[in-house]
Motif scaffolding. Sequence first.
Motif, short mmCIF file in Angstrom:
data_model
loop_
_atom_site.label_atom_id
_atom_site.label_comp_id
_atom_site.label_asym_id
_atom_site.label_seq_id
_atom_site.Cartn_x
_atom_site.Cartn_y
_atom_site.Cartn_z
N LEU A 3 0.84 -1.20 0.00
CA LEU A 3 0.00 0.00 0.00
C LEU A 3 0.87 1.25 0.00
CD1 LEU A 3 -2.55 -0.85 2.84
CD2 LEU A 3 -2.93 -1.12 0.41
N ASN A 4 0.40 2.29 -0.69
CA ASN A 4 1.16 3.53 -0.60
C ASN A 4 0.69 4.32 0.62
OD1 ASN A 4 -1.11 5.15 -1.30
ND2 ASN A 4 -0.73 4.76 -3.46
N TYR A 5 1.40 5.41 0.92
CA TYR A 5 1.09 6.11 2.15
C TYR A 5 -0.31 6.69 2.18
CZ TYR A 5 1.09 8.73 6.34
OH TYR A 5 0.73 9.18 7.57
N ARG A 6 -0.77 7.17 1.03
CA ARG A 6 -2.12 7.74 0.96
C ARG A 6 -3.17 6.68 1.36
NH1 ARG A 6 -5.93 8.09 -2.74
NH2 ARG A 6 -4.69 6.76 -4.08
N GLU A 7 -2.97 5.45 0.89
CA GLU A 7 -3.90 4.36 1.20
C GLU A 7 -3.83 3.98 2.69
OE1 GLU A 7 -4.08 1.89 -2.98
OE2 GLU A 7 -2.18 1.91 -1.90
N VAL A 8 -2.60 3.95 3.21
CA VAL A 8 -2.42 3.64 4.63
C VAL A 8 -3.12 4.70 5.48
CG1 VAL A 8 -0.72 3.48 6.50
CG2 VAL A 8 -0.25 2.39 4.31
N ARG A 9 -2.91 5.95 5.11
CA ARG A 9 -3.49 7.06 5.85
C ARG A 9 -5.01 6.98 5.88
NH1 ARG A 9 -5.04 12.05 6.88
NH2 ARG A 9 -3.64 13.34 8.11
N LYS A 10 -5.58 6.64 4.72
CA LYS A 10 -7.03 6.56 4.58
C LYS A 10 -7.62 5.53 5.56
CE LYS A 10 -10.56 5.81 1.12
NZ LYS A 10 -10.79 4.58 0.36
N VAL A 11 -6.98 4.37 5.63
CA VAL A 11 -7.54 3.33 6.51
C VAL A 11 -7.28 3.67 7.98
CG1 VAL A 11 -5.68 1.78 5.85
CG2 VAL A 11 -7.55 0.87 7.14
N LEU A 12 -6.12 4.26 8.28
CA LEU A 12 -5.86 4.67 9.67
C LEU A 12 -6.87 5.70 10.12
CD1 LEU A 12 -1.95 4.88 9.85
CD2 LEU A 12 -3.44 3.01 10.57
#
Length: 170
Positions: A3-12
């Motif tokens: 996952l890229n950071y944007r995707e990680v951020r979204k789920v967090l």
Amino acid sequence: MGLNYREVRKVLKEIVGEEAVGVLETCKKKPLTDEEILKKTGLQLNTIRSLLNKLHFAGLVDYNREKNEKTNWFTYTWFVKKDKIPQIIKDYWEEKLKKLEARLDDESSYYYFECVNGCERLPFELAAEYDFKCPECGSEMKHISNKKVIESTVSEIKEIRKNLKKLDAK
Ligand SMILES: [Zn+2]
């Protein structure tokens, strides 16, 4: 983790909320004390502590505690448990997947009725018990198609499965 950071951020953000993600990002580069987080974010100390508790409960941060020998006060230095993040995301998605699959199961096996005024939505058996009159307002209850709910649930399930695969990818 694929996952890229944007995707990680979204789920967090889904897991702990935007404000907590903000605090998490503040101590991402190096461990920080409450006071240092305060300086960087400008948030109230109470807010910071409650957000840190939330992050700690979610397993995203941990702290080192140090006692000041003069004052006997403890200083907490918070750090991000970066290596735990993929597992936390995975658990969250798997839990969500279970709920969506249960919903899909429900939606596929019941025939739903809804009040014409929109106050209640009941499966056939329950609506029949009320004689197809809304228990809230007494208006007529009509059969509604749940095709849209089913379709959106199916697409959410697909999305999560796809993301889970991505998460496992190296
Ligand atoms: Zn009604």
